[in-house]
Motif scaffolding. Sequence first.
Motif, PDB file in Angstrom:
ATOM      1  N   PHE A  45      16.769 -64.605  22.914  1.00  0.00           N
ATOM      2  CA  PHE A  45      15.935 -65.155  21.830  1.00  0.00           C
ATOM      3  C   PHE A  45      16.186 -66.652  21.800  1.00  0.00           C
ATOM      4  N   VAL A  46      15.394 -67.366  21.010  1.00  0.00           N
ATOM      5  CA  VAL A  46      15.639 -68.793  20.806  1.00  0.00           C
ATOM      6  C   VAL A  46      16.550 -68.933  19.590  1.00  0.00           C
ATOM      7  N   ALA A  47      17.638 -69.647  19.768  1.00  0.00           N
ATOM      8  CA  ALA A  47      18.628 -69.747  18.695  1.00  0.00           C
ATOM      9  C   ALA A  47      18.394 -70.988  17.836  1.00  0.00           C
ATOM     10  N   ASP A  48      18.702 -70.841  16.581  1.00  0.00           N
ATOM     11  CA  ASP A  48      18.671 -71.965  15.652  1.00  0.00           C
ATOM     12  C   ASP A  48      20.118 -72.301  15.313  1.00  0.00           C
ATOM     13  N   TYR A  49      20.669 -73.245  16.071  1.00  0.00           N
ATOM     14  CA  TYR A  49      22.100 -73.541  15.899  1.00  0.00           C
ATOM     15  C   TYR A  49      22.377 -74.293  14.603  1.00  0.00           C
ATOM     16  N   GLU A  50      21.350 -74.918  14.050  1.00  0.00           N
ATOM     17  CA  GLU A  50      21.544 -75.587  12.768  1.00  0.00           C
ATOM     18  C   GLU A  50      21.869 -74.556  11.690  1.00  0.00           C
ATOM     19  N   LYS A  51      21.208 -73.413  11.760  1.00  0.00           N
ATOM     20  CA  LYS A  51      21.395 -72.395  10.716  1.00  0.00           C
ATOM     21  C   LYS A  51      22.524 -71.431  11.043  1.00  0.00           C
ATOM     22  N   SER A  52      22.962 -71.415  12.292  1.00  0.00           N
ATOM     23  CA  SER A  52      24.043 -70.490  12.667  1.00  0.00           C
ATOM     24  C   SER A  52      25.343 -70.955  12.007  1.00  0.00           C
ATOM     25  N   VAL A  53      26.171 -69.989  11.628  1.00  0.00           N
ATOM     26  CA  VAL A  53      27.411 -70.380  10.937  1.00  0.00           C
ATOM     27  C   VAL A  53      28.493 -69.324  11.174  1.00  0.00           C
ATOM     28  N   GLY A  54      29.665 -69.799  11.549  1.00  0.00           N
ATOM     29  CA  GLY A  54      30.783 -68.887  11.750  1.00  0.00           C
ATOM     30  C   GLY A  54      30.488 -67.853  12.812  1.00  0.00           C
ATOM     31  N   ASN A  55      30.644 -66.595  12.467  1.00  0.00           N
ATOM     32  CA  ASN A  55      30.412 -65.507  13.415  1.00  0.00           C
ATOM     33  C   ASN A  55      28.951 -65.063  13.496  1.00  0.00           C
ATOM     34  N   TYR A  56      28.079 -65.780  12.824  1.00  0.00           N
ATOM     35  CA  TYR A  56      26.673 -65.379  12.775  1.00  0.00           C
ATOM     36  C   TYR A  56      25.785 -66.377  13.497  1.00  0.00           C
ATOM     37  N   ILE A  57      24.960 -65.842  14.391  1.00  0.00           N
ATOM     38  CA  ILE A  57      23.965 -66.666  15.074  1.00  0.00           C
ATOM     39  C   ILE A  57      22.594 -66.321  14.509  1.00  0.00           C
ATOM     40  N   VAL A  58      21.784 -67.353  14.285  1.00  0.00           N
ATOM     41  CA  VAL A  58      20.469 -67.192  13.673  1.00  0.00           C
ATOM     42  C   VAL A  58      19.411 -67.539  14.718  1.00  0.00           C
ATOM     43  N   ASP A  59      18.325 -66.773  14.760  1.00  0.00           N
ATOM     44  CA  ASP A  59      17.288 -67.099  15.736  1.00  0.00           C
ATOM     45  C   ASP A  59      16.082 -67.768  15.090  1.00  0.00           C
ATOM     46  N   ALA A  60      15.111 -68.106  15.919  1.00  0.00           N
ATOM     47  CA  ALA A  60      13.956 -68.879  15.440  1.00  0.00           C
ATOM     48  C   ALA A  60      13.159 -68.115  14.392  1.00  0.00           C
ATOM     49  N   ASP A  61      13.293 -66.769  14.390  1.00  0.00           N
ATOM     50  CA  ASP A  61      12.602 -65.950  13.385  1.00  0.00           C
ATOM     51  C   ASP A  61      13.454 -65.726  12.141  1.00  0.00           C
ATOM     52  N   GLU A  62      14.570 -66.442  12.075  1.00  0.00           N
ATOM     53  CA  GLU A  62      15.519 -66.324  10.961  1.00  0.00           C
ATOM     54  C   GLU A  62      16.226 -64.976  10.915  1.00  0.00           C
ATOM     55  N   ASN A  63      16.191 -64.251  12.019  1.00  0.00           N
ATOM     56  CA  ASN A  63      17.074 -63.094  12.117  1.00  0.00           C
ATOM     57  C   ASN A  63      18.511 -63.591  12.189  1.00  0.00           C
ATOM     58  N   VAL A  64      19.388 -62.886  11.528  1.00  0.00           N
ATOM     59  CA  VAL A  64      20.796 -63.286  11.460  1.00  0.00           C
ATOM     60  C   VAL A  64      21.631 -62.196  12.120  1.00  0.00           C
ATOM     61  N   TYR A  65      22.312 -62.548  13.210  1.00  0.00           N
ATOM     62  CA  TYR A  65      23.102 -61.566  13.957  1.00  0.00           C
ATOM     63  C   TYR A  65      24.592 -61.857  13.824  1.00  0.00           C
ATOM     64  N   LEU A  66      25.358 -60.814  13.665  1.00  0.00           N
ATOM     65  CA  LEU A  66      26.795 -60.929  13.886  1.00  0.00           C
ATOM     66  C   LEU A  66      26.968 -61.080  15.395  1.00  0.00           C
ATOM     67  N   ASP A  67      27.656 -62.134  15.818  1.00  0.00           N
ATOM     68  CA  ASP A  67      27.670 -62.462  17.247  1.00  0.00           C
ATOM     69  C   ASP A  67      28.953 -61.989  17.916  1.00  0.00           C
ATOM     70  N   LEU A  68      28.831 -60.937  18.711  1.00  0.00           N
ATOM     71  CA  LEU A  68      29.980 -60.451  19.492  1.00  0.00           C
ATOM     72  C   LEU A  68      29.848 -60.819  20.969  1.00  0.00           C
ATOM     73  N   TYR A  69      28.976 -61.785  21.250  1.00  0.00           N
ATOM     74  CA  TYR A  69      28.805 -62.223  22.640  1.00  0.00           C
ATOM     75  C   TYR A  69      29.203 -63.694  22.771  1.00  0.00           C
ATOM     76  N   ALA A  70      28.878 -64.482  21.714  1.00  0.00           N
ATOM     77  CA  ALA A  70      29.409 -65.848  21.574  1.00  0.00           C
ATOM     78  C   ALA A  70      29.133 -66.725  22.792  1.00  0.00           C
ATOM     79  N   GLN A  71      27.853 -66.785  23.198  1.00  0.00           N
ATOM     80  CA  GLN A  71      27.453 -67.625  24.330  1.00  0.00           C
ATOM     81  C   GLN A  71      28.198 -67.221  25.605  1.00  0.00           C
ATOM     82  N   ILE A  72      28.068 -65.944  25.923  1.00  0.00           N
ATOM     83  CA  ILE A  72      28.764 -65.390  27.098  1.00  0.00           C
ATOM     84  C   ILE A  72      30.244 -65.765  27.032  1.00  0.00           C
ATOM     85  N   SER A  73      30.853 -65.462  25.901  1.00  0.00           N
ATOM     86  CA  SER A  73      32.299 -65.626  25.741  1.00  0.00           C
ATOM     87  C   SER A  73      32.752 -67.079  25.665  1.00  0.00           C
ATOM     88  N   SER A  74      31.864 -67.967  25.225  1.00  0.00           N
ATOM     89  CA  SER A  74      32.198 -69.397  25.282  1.00  0.00           C
ATOM     90  C   SER A  74      32.435 -70.074  23.936  1.00  0.00           C
TER      91      SER A  74
END
Lengths: 471, 471
Positions: A45-74
């Motif tokens: 998906f396309v990520a919105d890094y401005e809105k992402s915070v802590g363990n949560y990544i937010v996408d362009a549709d404002e879906n909010v995911y708990l991130d257990l992948y973290a940019q391929i472990s990065s």
Amino acid sequence: MTVCESYYPSEPTKPSVATSSIPGPKSQKELAELGKVFDARPAYFVADYEKSVGNYIVDADENVYLDLYAQISSIALGYNNPSLIKAAQSPEMIRALVDRPALGNFPSKDLTGILSKLLKFAPKGQDKIWSGLSGADANELAFKAAFMYYRSKQRGYSTEFSAEENESVMENSLPGSPHLAVMSFKRAFHGRLFASGSVTCSKPIHKLDFPAFNWPHAEYPSYQFPLEANEEANRAEDDRCLKIVEDLITSWPIPVAALIIEPIQSEGGDNHASKYFLQKLRDVTLKHGVVYIIDEVQTGVGATGKFWCHEWAEITPAVDLVTFSKKFQSAGYFFHDPEFIPNKAYRQFNTWCGDPARMIIAGAIGQEVVDKSLVEQCARVGDYLFGKLEALQSQYPKYFQNLRGKKRGTFIAWDLPTTDLRDSLLKNLKLNGCNVGGCAEKSVRLRPALTFEEKHADIFVDTLKKVVPQL
Amino acid sequence: MTVCESYYPSEPTKPSVATSSIPGPKSQKELAELGKVFDARPAYFVADYEKSVGNYIVDADENVYLDLYAQISSIALGYNNPSLIKAAQSPEMIRALVDRPALGNFPSKDLTGILSKLLKFAPKGQDKIWSGLSGADANELAFKAAFMYYRSKQRGYSTEFSAEENESVMENSLPGSPHLAVMSFKRAFHGRLFASGSVTCSKPIHKLDFPAFNWPHAEYPSYQFPLEANEEANRAEDDRCLKIVEDLITSWPIPVAALIIEPIQSEGGDNHASKYFLQKLRDVTLKHGVVYIIDEVQTGVGATGKFWCHEWAEITPAVDLVTFSKKFQSAGYFFHDPEFIPNKAYRQFNTWCGDPARMIIAGAIGQEVVDKSLVEQCARVGDYLFGKLEALQSQYPKYFQNLRGKKRGTFIAWDLPTTDLRDSLLKNLKLNGCNVGGCAEKSVRLRPALTFEEKHADIFVDTLKKVVPQL
């Protein structure tokens, strides 16, 4: 207050996904635009890094995911970490970005300090560093160090190159361009350039159509899990693989100058190597004069419950070279033996010799990891999560095969019966707000940031409880 | 007010060197410390980037040098450029640094915009981009693109890989790992990793002890200068070299999939290739189905009086791939043919797929170059400087041999009779406040930033007038 709460007072309390498919309509629209100039096909998906915070990544549709992948472990410390923002705004960062130096020829006044900060976090026994730009780059720079070292042992460290070497190397020919090999393992992943690609052996798609060096791949142990119930069989597996390693070293038509191994093969399926296996490789490499390189690109910086995963193996004497990247957001290798410094200047050299901007971030990450005891926290949270997953395994043995990573922090994986079922699980996890990655053909791998805590583990486990029965 | 004055109202009016040797005592002390953790032997001095401004670099001893080397040709706009500082402080930069994305899997919302900015400055005919991390990386990524393209022409773009290919590639064997070559030229420099190292052919020290691919090096023309007085001889030299290129393509034991060339060999001695030669290579590569790659890592971004040096040659049809790095502070390749997009996702892929922080800086650099007409300025200042150097050549023909780079902006070089004399000239220039680099065995190369103006050229010429008679 937990570390995560202190970093991220406004972190969401739970995921939320409003679109019925992922990527959602806005992501899809942006990917169509991106696809005109860039290969956007692998995008989740396309990520919105401005809105992402802590363990949560937010996408362009404002879906909010708990991130257990973290940019391929990065991602080490979660999104928009306040300490990293501070480092990014520092005057030394501005200079590093604006006046990018050729660090070999014109090192900056602050370079010693920047590197010394990184060396504070070096694996035990390593007290020197050389810097690169990516994991593949780090590994290839380590290969160069290994080849120079290997030839210097044969030639004599301070012996001058012969006229024949100086001439033949310009033709890519013997003896100046020697036939030497780096041994790696089946299912290994060490990068995708040409030498790093030759030691990589995880998937054909990574390598097809590219010329490769004729370098050997030994067998990496395939254990039965749980480890504690299969000690005898797994020891036999170690010995079987060790014999292959030694046989290849002595029989391969090209001398094996170096061996590279991941302490846990990450891309290749979260395959674990035992303390016994990693120590025996030290014995074998010493016996045959082979340089021992540990690739900590994905396993390094805390995620396994040690700062460096191979510390679990307490390898003695220390391995020769340890490469890093990903969670340090910077790249390079650590070493300790002064003879790995080439006998002449300009042999290990390039224009930039690393990126000080990324080194500054790496130093800040390491400092936070230590100051906030994040390695210890990751070990604790990993144990907590593993216990919950063991319970799920009892309930759904079919969908939690070969659960692995016990006592290895949050570096946890398991297998599904088929690729389709694995992909289906990952898809449903995403639709239910958990961004999780796969590896190998049918494995799920967990790679959260070090700021992942028990409450996040609970959300993930609850989500599994919801989606696994629907498989 | 000149562009430089508008950027740098406080730029020094002249160099000043107070130490009797370089590196001075403070630099030496800091290098001793740095040497404990880093290979500091190639260092000219320790730089103080906080105090450096515009065209002047300051060292730890507060010596102030007019910089005609610019971090091995990598600083485009001078030190501490206010527009780049602004870019470095932008919110999008903070995010790029703090939340380093895996751009392939989780592209950021702003990625299309960042890449589109870079594409505004792409060479004529190129409308797509793939990003990397260094010049060597850019070239190797381009090789991967070329190999996939070459094999897809043989196999059919959408043809599936055979079982035999999928199996053999995991053994680094035929047919999955094909024997294919990239042709380059003697005296070329394209980087120092293993594939880029195999096409590099400038100095033995860059390559000794590293395994190399058995790839051919053709001959790069060696012209007589001045060009306008030696047209016939130089045309014959072009034809001689073209014949070698074509002979190697048809006779090399490994099929030549791609050809890579610098429009001016930079590291290898500022060797120029004529418009005729570069165009004929297009004809030959088309005839034999060889991918044509132009390496603009050192020549790109304005320094030759065109944004891209190969624009001087007006090659038709446009070359296939153009690599960049250095002055863009970012790296990658441009291309136009959609068939250079691999037939499947994840073939040209890695964790980071470039660094958005460096891409943002590159976009800001390109915009300034265009907004401030810095290419045109560089052409003007280069002509001015070249005229002055021609006058010095008349006076001291022995010390200004093969003066070259006329009508090529400030991308100017000449030869000394010996390496010792060249090194002596560079040393004395430094002691008199001009930081200048060499290339090949006995050449001086000028690589100032694009903010170098007539008044700086005057200072440099006056310094030459002082030190050359003392040689």
